[in-house]
Scaffold this motif. Structure first.
Motif, PDB file in Angstrom:
ATOM      1  N   ALA A 292       0.971  -1.270   0.176  1.00 14.17           N
ATOM      2  CA  ALA A 292      -0.052   0.097   0.053  1.00 14.17           C
ATOM      3  C   ALA A 292       0.800   1.308   0.172  1.00 14.17           C
ATOM      4  N   ALA A 293       1.887   1.404   0.762  1.00 14.81           N
ATOM      5  CA  ALA A 293       2.800   2.333   0.869  1.00 14.81           C
ATOM      6  C   ALA A 293       3.469   2.649  -0.675  1.00 14.81           C
ATOM      7  N   GLN A 294       3.900   1.490  -1.191  1.00 20.46           N
ATOM      8  CA  GLN A 294       4.466   1.695  -2.602  1.00 20.46           C
ATOM      9  C   GLN A 294       3.400   2.090  -3.471  1.00 20.46           C
ATOM     10  N   GLN A 295       2.212   1.790  -3.394  1.00 16.38           N
ATOM     11  CA  GLN A 295       0.996   2.183  -4.462  1.00 16.38           C
ATOM     12  C   GLN A 295       0.859   3.761  -4.157  1.00 16.38           C
ATOM     13  N   LEU A 296       0.834   4.121  -2.927  1.00 21.46           N
ATOM     14  CA  LEU A 296       0.201   5.384  -2.748  1.00 21.46           C
ATOM     15  C   LEU A 296       1.464   6.402  -2.922  1.00 21.46           C
ATOM     16  N   GLN A 297       2.598   6.023  -2.628  1.00 17.02           N
ATOM     17  CA  GLN A 297       3.923   7.012  -2.880  1.00 17.02           C
ATOM     18  C   GLN A 297       4.010   7.199  -4.539  1.00 17.02           C
ATOM     19  N   ALA A 298       3.677   6.143  -5.113  1.00 15.98           N
ATOM     20  CA  ALA A 298       3.701   6.207  -6.857  1.00 15.98           C
ATOM     21  C   ALA A 298       2.597   7.243  -7.180  1.00 15.98           C
ATOM     22  N   ALA A 299       1.485   7.305  -6.334  1.00 17.75           N
ATOM     23  CA  ALA A 299       0.368   8.181  -6.564  1.00 17.75           C
ATOM     24  C   ALA A 299       0.526   9.499  -6.255  1.00 17.75           C
ATOM     25  N   ASN A 300       1.403   9.659  -5.443  1.00 11.57           N
ATOM     26  CA  ASN A 300       1.686  11.004  -4.887  1.00 11.57           C
ATOM     27  C   ASN A 300       3.101  11.140  -4.121  1.00 11.57           C
ATOM     28  N   PRO A 301       4.155  11.327  -4.998  1.00  6.35           N
ATOM     29  CA  PRO A 301       5.490  11.107  -4.511  1.00  6.35           C
ATOM     30  C   PRO A 301       6.115  12.477  -3.631  1.00  6.35           C
ATOM     31  N   GLU A 302       5.217  13.209  -3.349  1.00  7.63           N
ATOM     32  CA  GLU A 302       5.527  14.466  -2.650  1.00  7.63           C
ATOM     33  C   GLU A 302       5.168  14.411  -1.169  1.00  7.63           C
ATOM     34  N   ILE A 303       4.539  13.357  -0.723  1.00  8.57           N
ATOM     35  CA  ILE A 303       4.161  13.222   0.636  1.00  8.57           C
ATOM     36  C   ILE A 303       5.019  11.963   1.338  1.00  8.57           C
ATOM     37  N   ARG A 304       5.087  11.859   2.586  1.00 11.91           N
ATOM     38  CA  ARG A 304       5.842  10.898   3.279  1.00 11.91           C
ATOM     39  C   ARG A 304       4.535   9.710   3.861  1.00 11.91           C
ATOM     40  N   ILE A 305       5.114   8.569   3.558  1.00 14.89           N
ATOM     41  CA  ILE A 305       4.485   7.468   3.694  1.00 14.89           C
ATOM     42  C   ILE A 305       5.088   6.421   4.220  1.00 14.89           C
ATOM     43  N   VAL A 306       4.711   6.092   5.445  1.00 16.93           N
ATOM     44  CA  VAL A 306       5.385   5.365   6.532  1.00 16.93           C
ATOM     45  C   VAL A 306       4.607   3.814   6.614  1.00 16.93           C
ATOM     46  N   PRO A 307       5.109   2.632   6.118  1.00 19.10           N
ATOM     47  CA  PRO A 307       4.492   1.327   6.577  1.00 19.10           C
ATOM     48  C   PRO A 307       4.650   0.913   7.740  1.00 19.10           C
ATOM     49  N   HIS A 308       3.903   0.181   8.595  1.00 15.24           N
ATOM     50  CA  HIS A 308       4.175  -0.480   9.755  1.00 15.24           C
ATOM     51  C   HIS A 308       3.138  -1.741   9.540  1.00 15.24           C
ATOM     52  N   GLN A 309       4.219  -2.897   9.469  1.00 11.53           N
ATOM     53  CA  GLN A 309       3.909  -4.295   9.555  1.00 11.53           C
ATOM     54  C   GLN A 309       3.779  -5.044  10.684  1.00 11.53           C
ATOM     55  N   CYS A 310       2.813  -4.437  11.422  1.00 22.01           N
ATOM     56  CA  CYS A 310       2.492  -4.832  12.922  1.00 22.01           C
ATOM     57  C   CYS A 310       1.120  -4.787  13.130  1.00 22.01           C
ATOM     58  N   MET A 311       0.641  -5.288  14.349  1.00 17.55           N
ATOM     59  CA  MET A 311      -0.773  -5.251  14.932  1.00 17.55           C
ATOM     60  C   MET A 311      -0.668  -3.794  15.858  1.00 17.55           C
ATOM     61  N   ALA A 312      -1.870  -3.183  15.475  1.00 14.68           N
ATOM     62  CA  ALA A 312      -1.756  -1.914  16.549  1.00 14.68           C
ATOM     63  C   ALA A 312      -2.482  -2.216  17.704  1.00 14.68           C
ATOM     64  N   ASP A 313      -1.876  -2.929  18.735  1.00 15.69           N
ATOM     65  CA  ASP A 313      -2.257  -3.251  20.045  1.00 15.69           C
ATOM     66  C   ASP A 313      -1.706  -1.829  20.990  1.00 15.69           C
ATOM     67  N   SER A 314      -2.529  -2.231  22.152  1.00 15.87           N
ATOM     68  CA  SER A 314      -2.335  -1.083  23.131  1.00 15.87           C
ATOM     69  C   SER A 314      -1.043  -0.432  23.323  1.00 15.87           C
ATOM     70  N   ALA A 315       0.046  -1.386  23.319  1.00 13.34           N
ATOM     71  CA  ALA A 315       1.335  -1.000  23.783  1.00 13.34           C
ATOM     72  C   ALA A 315       1.882  -0.100  22.396  1.00 13.34           C
TER      73      ALA A 315
END
Length: 255
Positions: free
Chosen positions: A88-111
């Motif tokens: 998703a980060a690669q696809q979105l970066q290709a759509a708009n190279p001017e913004i910053r996109i950071v992928p996180h391959q993890c679960m969004a748990d409380s910690a």
């Protein structure tokens, strides 16, 4: 100050009196966390990236499966078995190279949320896991970060937002108390129609852009319900009931 290139790229929204150059500058300075890069997160993140939100963080632990392609519109057949967040980060970066996109391959748990959430302007909850949703709700409430939440099953969708910068804001648990159990059905067992996810995910992105530029939100403390089978939206204002955590928060603010 936005550049000439930005003024051209975003010209169709800058010309709107509700946005203008001042609104575009707010979008360019915004940091948004999108949790869940499935059927909701894909269209929501695509519209946020295209609109010029300056920094997008994408959170998802899963890899792309063949059954995802019916509705998760950022992914193609050659992406199978790859990380959703990374692709998703690669696809979105290709759509708009001017913004910053950071992928996180993890679960969004409380910690993880309590470590990473400070500094974000907004969270989009695009998950399909109730316990993750309650963790997002709790962390956003504690850290006073606005959140826009959505879900879709079958032809039916829900959308609601909470601005925890306001001390009197309710939260998701005020509307749907946490019983500690997952619902009986989900997309895997009930099914879901792809365009309904697109409609609700797009509505999430719309509400996010409005919040960033300072416009009123139709989903703020209001449950927006979509019945895509009949192409009907209806609104349900939230009552005065508050969960224990919100009651304590209100008491602390008035104490």
């Amino acid at each position: 100050m936005i550049s000439h290139k930005q003024r051209t790229r975003y010209s169709r929204q800058i010309m709107l009196p509700q946005v203008g150059e001042a609104g575009q500058e707010k979008l360019s300075a915004a940091r948004v966390l999108v949790i869940g890069m499935g059927g909701l997160g894909c269209p929501a993140a695509l519209y946020l990236a295209s609109a010029g939100v300056g920094e997008l963080h994408l959170v998802d632990a899963d890899t792309i499966e063949l059954s995802n392609l019916q509705r998760q519109v950022l992914y193609k057949t050659n992406h199978l078995k790859k990380s959703k967040a990374q692709v998703a980060a690669q696809q979105l970066q290709a759509a708009n190279p001017e913004i910053r996109i950071v992928p996180h391959q993890c679960m969004a748990d409380s910690a993880w949320l309590h470590e990473h959430l400070p500094g974000f302007d907004l969270v989009l909850d695009c998950t399909d896991n109730m316990q993750t949703r309650y963790a997002i709700n709790s962390a956003c409430r504690e850290l006073r970060v606005p959140v826009i939440m959505a879900s879709v099953q079958g032809f039916s969708g829900q959308l609601v937002s909470f601005d925890f910068r306001e001390p009197g804001s309710p939260c998701y648990a005020c509307v749907f108390p946490d019983t500690g159990e997952e619902p009986a059905g989900n997309c895997e067992t009930i099914g879901v129609i792809g365009p309904a996810l697109g409609m609700v995910g797009s509505a999430q992105a719309l509400e996010a852009l409005k919040l960033i530029v300072g416009l009123p939100l139709g989903s703020l403390n209001t449950l927006q319900l979509l019945e895509a089978e009949f192409l009907e939206w209806r609104s349900l204002a939230l009552g005065e009931e508050r969960c224990e955590a919100c009651r304590q928060r209100q008491h602390a603010c008035h104490g």
